[in-house]
Write an enzyme that holds these catalytic residues in place. Structure first.
Site, PDB file in Angstrom:
ATOM      1  N   TYR A 115      12.916 -32.682  66.350  1.00 59.64           N
ATOM      2  CA  TYR A 115      14.115 -31.950  65.914  1.00 59.64           C
ATOM      3  C   TYR A 115      14.241 -30.572  66.579  1.00 59.64           C
ATOM      4  CZ  TYR A 115      17.252 -29.647  62.512  1.00 59.64           C
ATOM      5  OH  TYR A 115      18.267 -28.959  61.906  1.00 59.64           O
TER       6      TYR A 115
ATOM      7  N   GLY B  62      17.441 -34.158  58.531  1.00 60.51           N
ATOM      8  CA  GLY B  62      17.110 -34.093  57.109  1.00 60.51           C
ATOM      9  C   GLY B  62      16.004 -33.076  56.917  1.00 60.51           C
TER      10      GLY B  62
END
Ligand code: NAD
Length: 335
Positions: free
Chosen positions: A150, A80
């Protein structure tokens, strides 16, 4: 390639859904679309496509997904915007299982080409401390100090692709996406990214009559944003290329500050809002932009859709969704 089986992993998400649509537009007749979400929650879903709901962190699911495939696009990730990745580092890193198992299964199944969607979050932190950042060149990923969680997953997965090519001969292609935006993406719920979040906030401010907007950070942080159509064109060109054998930037060079992005959305909406800066909210690095020398050389092309043009389309889609009260998970069924 139009009669070969193409597999799109993460097809229930933003970029994957658009890629399936684009492949259909080009006349591809055999497309397999895979996503962990139940089919009714895919952002776009198409008839005439083999739609599968499966968890690609599982090796067996990857074997089934890649069976008989000519090409595999791996766009599946638990991800996200900054609000999500700063608070869910372990979840982001678990995505390493998807690419690892997909590569293993692709090799077993004799897949001809494999595409991996990497990210500008692989770039070393110390190259992104200044809002007046010079564009990030591909070499700037090393020495490595990517975005925690990430970014490390992306960098590791890039290298897995490289070593599957070197050691096993699997043809892999890697694009480093810089902030992709457009219609049919996430705009609320916590995983949304800046362009969609700002559209939503501006529309919500208008609808509620509260003419204020919260901005994460001081608004001076800079980014570039790539419209989905450029992303689709570039991804497929990189996949088809016989010479782009290394990770390459796929992003726009049109750098803006978050304040300038808000200016654009306000001007599309025809409003001016009071800006409240939330300095403790996640804001990411101070400056990030793509440097496109390599892609220009390799493809004679680079993403060039102006931010204002793409944001008009994105704003219009989010406005319609919010006006109609549609859920962000609303499915668009297309024949
Ligand atoms: P998205 O979240 O809309 O789509 C990703 C999809 O992957 C989701 O539908 C999700 O359900 C699916 N998924 C997650 N875990 C899965 C699993 N275990 N098995 C099967 N499917 C699973 O994101 P997106 O914006 O479409 O991004 C696509 C790819 O591009 C991702 O790899 C992302 O990291 C990369 N990327 C995107 C951006 C961007 O700005 N959108 C920027 C850089 C990189």
């Amino acid at each position: 390639m139009n009669n070969q089986l193409i597999v799109v992993c993460g097809a229930g998400g933003f970029i994957g859904g658009h890629l399936v649509a684009d492949l259909l537009r080009q006349g591809y007749t055999r497309i397999r679309a895979v996503d962990i979400k139940p089919l009714q929650r895919w952002y776009q879903k198409f008839e005439g496509v083999e739609n599968i709901s499966a968890d690609l962190q599982e090796l067996d699911a990857c074997r089934t997904a890649t069976k008989g495939a000519f090409g595999v696009y791996n766009l599946a990730a638990d991800m996200g915007g900054m609000g999500f990745i700063e608070k869910n580092k372990a979840l982001c890193m678990m995505t390493v299982l998807i690419n690892t198992h997909l590569l293993k299964a692709a090799r077993e199944n004799g897949v001809e080409r494999f595409f991996y969607a990497s990210s500008a979050c692989v770039y070393a932190h110390d190259k992104q401390t200044d809002p007046n950042v010079t564009g990030l060149k591909e070499a700037d990923a090393y020495p490595a100090m990517p975005e925690d969680g990430y970014g490390w997953e992306k960098l590791f997965s890039e290298r897995m692709c490289r070593h599957y090519t070197e050691d096993f001969g699997l043809v892999t292609r890697v694009a480093r996406y810089h902030n992709v935006y457009g219609p049919h993406g996430t705009y609320d719920g916590g995983r949304e990214k800046a362009p969609a979040a700002i559209c939503r906030k501006v529309i919500a401010a208008q609808m509620s009559g509260r003419n204020e907007i919260e901005i994460w950070g001081n608004g001076e942080q800079t980014r570039s944003f790539m419209f989905i159509d450029d992303c689709l064109r570039g991804s497929q060109a990189i996949m088809a290329s016989n010479t782009i054998t290394f990770p390459i930037n796929l992003g726009s060079e049109e750098k803006v500050s978050i304040n300038q992005l808000v200016d654009i959305v306000e001007s599309i909406a025809g409003v001016q809002l009071k800006r409240n800066y939330n300095l403790s909210a996640p804001k990411g690095v101070n400056g990030r932009n793509s440097e496109n020398t390599l892609i220009r050389q390799m493809l004679g092309w680079e993403p060039s859709i102006p931010l204002r043009t793409g944001m008009e389309k994105t704003y219009a889609w989010i406005y319609d969704q919010m006006k109609s009260g549609a859920s962000k998970d609303a499915v668009v069924n297309c024949s």
